[in-house]
Design a protein around this motif. Sequence first.
Motif, PDB file in Angstrom:
ATOM      1  N   UNK A 177       0.766  -1.176   0.022  1.00  0.00           N
ATOM      2  CA  UNK A 177       0.112   0.004   0.185  1.00  0.00           C
ATOM      3  C   UNK A 177       0.796   1.224  -0.006  1.00  0.00           C
ATOM      4  N   UNK A 178       1.689   1.116   0.815  1.00  0.00           N
ATOM      5  CA  UNK A 178       2.830   2.265   0.905  1.00  0.00           C
ATOM      6  C   UNK A 178       3.416   2.608  -0.485  1.00  0.00           C
ATOM      7  N   UNK A 179       3.775   1.558  -1.143  1.00  0.00           N
ATOM      8  CA  UNK A 179       4.389   1.703  -2.350  1.00  0.00           C
ATOM      9  C   UNK A 179       3.461   2.490  -3.612  1.00  0.00           C
ATOM     10  N   UNK A 180       2.419   1.529  -3.702  1.00  0.00           N
ATOM     11  CA  UNK A 180       1.447   1.777  -5.014  1.00  0.00           C
ATOM     12  C   UNK A 180       0.123   2.151  -4.408  1.00  0.00           C
ATOM     13  N   UNK A 181      -0.009   2.372  -3.229  1.00  0.00           N
ATOM     14  CA  UNK A 181      -1.596   2.910  -2.888  1.00  0.00           C
ATOM     15  C   UNK A 181      -2.526   1.739  -2.834  1.00  0.00           C
ATOM     16  N   UNK A 236      -5.224   1.553  -4.449  1.00  0.00           N
ATOM     17  CA  UNK A 236      -6.035   0.836  -5.739  1.00  0.00           C
ATOM     18  C   UNK A 236      -5.195   0.162  -6.539  1.00  0.00           C
ATOM     19  N   UNK A 255      -0.852   7.736   3.386  1.00  0.00           N
ATOM     20  CA  UNK A 255      -1.246   7.742   2.163  1.00  0.00           C
ATOM     21  C   UNK A 255      -2.509   7.103   1.727  1.00  0.00           C
ATOM     22  N   UNK A 307      -4.945   6.588   3.671  1.00  0.00           N
ATOM     23  CA  UNK A 307      -6.190   7.345   4.439  1.00  0.00           C
ATOM     24  C   UNK A 307      -6.768   8.249   3.290  1.00  0.00           C
ATOM     25  N   UNK A 308      -5.525   9.241   2.743  1.00  0.00           N
ATOM     26  CA  UNK A 308      -6.020  10.132   1.934  1.00  0.00           C
ATOM     27  C   UNK A 308      -6.529   9.680   0.504  1.00  0.00           C
ATOM     28  N   UNK A 309      -6.183   8.138   0.335  1.00  0.00           N
ATOM     29  CA  UNK A 309      -6.957   7.954  -0.931  1.00  0.00           C
ATOM     30  C   UNK A 309      -8.381   7.152  -0.552  1.00  0.00           C
ATOM     31  N   UNK A 342     -11.577   7.996   0.607  1.00  0.00           N
ATOM     32  CA  UNK A 342     -12.396   8.720   0.516  1.00  0.00           C
ATOM     33  C   UNK A 342     -13.703   7.848  -0.396  1.00  0.00           C
ATOM     34  N   UNK A 343     -13.293   7.143  -1.341  1.00  0.00           N
ATOM     35  CA  UNK A 343     -14.101   6.147  -2.154  1.00  0.00           C
ATOM     36  C   UNK A 343     -13.861   4.930  -1.959  1.00  0.00           C
ATOM     37  N   UNK A 401     -15.218   5.466   2.938  1.00  0.00           N
ATOM     38  CA  UNK A 401     -15.564   6.569   3.624  1.00  0.00           C
ATOM     39  C   UNK A 401     -15.767   6.502   5.368  1.00  0.00           C
ATOM     40  N   UNK A 422     -12.150   6.150   6.868  1.00  0.00           N
ATOM     41  CA  UNK A 422     -11.584   7.524   6.738  1.00  0.00           C
ATOM     42  C   UNK A 422     -12.023   8.205   7.934  1.00  0.00           C
TER      43      UNK A 422
END
Lengths: 239, 239, 239, 239
Positions: free
Chosen positions: C24-28, C30, C107, C109-111, C113-114, C117, C120
Amino acid sequence: MNQPRTKRGEQTKAKLLAAAEAVFAEQGYQAASISRITERARVAQGTFYLYFSSKLDLFEQLVDDLNRRVRKAMSDGAARGANRAEAEREGFREFFAFTAEHPALYRVVREAEYVSPGAMRRHYERIVEGYRDGLTRARAAGEIGDVDPEVAAWALMGVGEMIGMRYVLWPTGDDGAFGSGATPVPDDVFDEMVAFVQRALGTAASTAAAATGQDPTTQHSTSQHSTTERATAHVKEDS
Amino acid sequence: MNQPRTKRGEQTKAKLLAAAEAVFAEQGYQAASISRITERARVAQGTFYLYFSSKLDLFEQLVDDLNRRVRKAMSDGAARGANRAEAEREGFREFFAFTAEHPALYRVVREAEYVSPGAMRRHYERIVEGYRDGLTRARAAGEIGDVDPEVAAWALMGVGEMIGMRYVLWPTGDDGAFGSGATPVPDDVFDEMVAFVQRALGTAASTAAAATGQDPTTQHSTSQHSTTERATAHVKEDS
Amino acid sequence: MNQPRTKRGEQTKAKLLAAAEAVFAEQGYQAASISRITERARVAQGTFYLYFSSKLDLFEQLVDDLNRRVRKAMSDGAARGANRAEAEREGFREFFAFTAEHPALYRVVREAEYVSPGAMRRHYERIVEGYRDGLTRARAAGEIGDVDPEVAAWALMGVGEMIGMRYVLWPTGDDGAFGSGATPVPDDVFDEMVAFVQRALGTAASTAAAATGQDPTTQHSTSQHSTTERATAHVKEDS
Amino acid sequence: MNQPRTKRGEQTKAKLLAAAEAVFAEQGYQAASISRITERARVAQGTFYLYFSSKLDLFEQLVDDLNRRVRKAMSDGAARGANRAEAEREGFREFFAFTAEHPALYRVVREAEYVSPGAMRRHYERIVEGYRDGLTRARAAGEIGDVDPEVAAWALMGVGEMIGMRYVLWPTGDDGAFGSGATPVPDDVFDEMVAFVQRALGTAASTAAAATGQDPTTQHSTSQHSTTERATAHVKEDS
DNA sequence: AATGAATGAGAGTTCATTCAT
DNA sequence: TATGAATGAACTCTCATTCAT
């Protein structure tokens, strides 16, 4: 998902439906994979979802389509008959012919209880509806006995389905595997079954034939086996 | 894979078979997963493979077991009948009762064409065999008309299956989903169906009743539709 | 989906969580695929679903877990402070240290929202709750000005998040790509930010310092860990 | 891929951008599909690639476009203020108004770390640049305290983003889903936040007001919490 | 006898993108 | 300029089955 909007699209959807029918007939609904269907249709997997929203959607479209065609074949066959007895006989003849040509319908519907109960019920109910309406008219016209059209229609459906399964779809061998060439019902079996049904309904010609001692089996043309003459002759003797 | 060698093992296998029947009835064979079955049986997944070599093996054992039981029920029913007509009626009665109590058999067999064609054919053939032997004897005894026992047996199988499906398993609503409480066939439908079959076979009492025009429906209480009056005319005479 | 029931299972789940954090840290969220996570954890793809019902489930478990840990770190840091000003400073210090060590939380958490929610909001609200309670107590004790604890807490959250993003997570280069070694906030920036916050809150020492014209930023050296003793030493002198 | 060369082309591209903003706001960047965007714009999928080389290209064009507009709105707002304090207040007011009207910008930027780090950094840096230049000038003019303009600018950005997220974008309910009608920041929260910022910056009027203890909140009507009285003390003097 | 962790192939489905018309 | 059919890689998830304990 959407209807094709160009000729090319129409062709592609038709290719997919044909491939699906073939694959369903060979492997059944559950075992058939989208990839096998698209492979057979020679299109990419993604193309499938241009015209069907899911495997289930394809299934329901296919069942509805085949159902429409089998009913058309049956009613065309019945219309060809000069009288009630002939109509019954010709309707069944078309039903078995259709079954032999489109084993997918048959097999897939039997598998459908857990796939799409709605599609399955719709299939049977529509065919039964045809039977029922015919029986209702025939009873009013005195061509058959005093049967309950609804119950009799379901019984006819059952006879046709089981005889079709046993004599059209099952391979002659005993190995339990499916041969490639499904055979239509043998003539003697067909005659025997028709006689069974006509006795059950009290169909006029059958009764009349019984009364006059005529052999009503002469009325049909395509009989191939000589063993069928005896099929319904007994009725008179019994009564 | 092997037969249980201890009491505990026997119980475990029995739990698995019962769970399988329930899960199959609810979801069908294909949708049922080993994990759902073991969950329901409250055993670990690995335990399954102590008693069955595969999902297919379980399926075949279950079908064979249920087949044995339904045939037993039918022949017990038939034996209860004082004459041929009653034997037919009681055999069907047991068949529908069994269907109502064990919908899994019914549903799973219809799904089985691509799962285990062998098991499916065996199931139908064994039941048909019973019908056929009965018909052969009945014909020799002059209790029914001169029908081909093999074809008639398959036709009976078809009538029973379709009426069972329609009136025992389908919910009364029109929503296409399956209700939880499968209901046995309503009396009037049952009578109508039995009459249909008996006319088709030329069962002695039935023919006689038809000739005399007597109304024997008084023998059972819950008949609802007027179309059934003539259906079982013979019974009175028989009793 | 289920909790592990053996030591081996526990280890496997832990491996998966660690791998997920890294990926997740590397790629997020999604872009991270289950297969990449299981690959990194060196387990089969199917193993993933033994412990998580879906990618989303993993996400929420991970966010909740990291959230718990960051709050622990922050409150431990704050507790270390001898007075209000020091508590603020140390809380932020821990927050940035955690961010540097666990960029995934930040990172992802900022992603979110969708994605979730709920997860977050829960994340932010729990941190804010900590701030708010601290501010409420501080105000009652006269250690800070007459601020609305709720609004101020959200503002603090915003300051921390943005400074953390800019100075902890962004690479020093200008190419817009992420370097591998996230750096903690430089001391001068950190002091400036703390001063900003303390002026906003009216933290006692800060106000006093402002009044006397002293520059409170001079008091510390550039060290980050051991140098903190003296960090808020002035407060006492100021008061 | 190219700029439109005709009026019709321009309209089509505008339709696509508007549709993209709407779809991004609803579903986020990752979940938004080209097909959903073209559907909403009522153009064919292929048309998309006439104006954008990829989904990412669209994203960056959209972010840059919205960034330009939000900065314009903010600086117009600030220019409306008669003094420094008012400029700060009006800049934030416009920022929140823009956020309410264009939630896509907000949400999509937070999602952008792994989509286009460049676009994300550019977005923040451009806004911060505006803050920083303003703070630098204000400090030179003695309108604010002796703050580091760069760090303070990032802190302001953080406060604005977090308050915007919490009070503009989040629904009032607790269900964690997004309501359709994003509401602007309530007045009392807005005042409290502005006061927070002005204390942090040492904005002249604010400090003065704090010194005199006057209550200037009477200027606007909907203030609800008592904690806000002192928040904007300077305003009166300014007007 | 029983457990439950682990496997990995394969399923249905989505989607950004390309291309012939 | 615009269309919409076609692509195929990649995704998440399920499942029957195996195996160490």
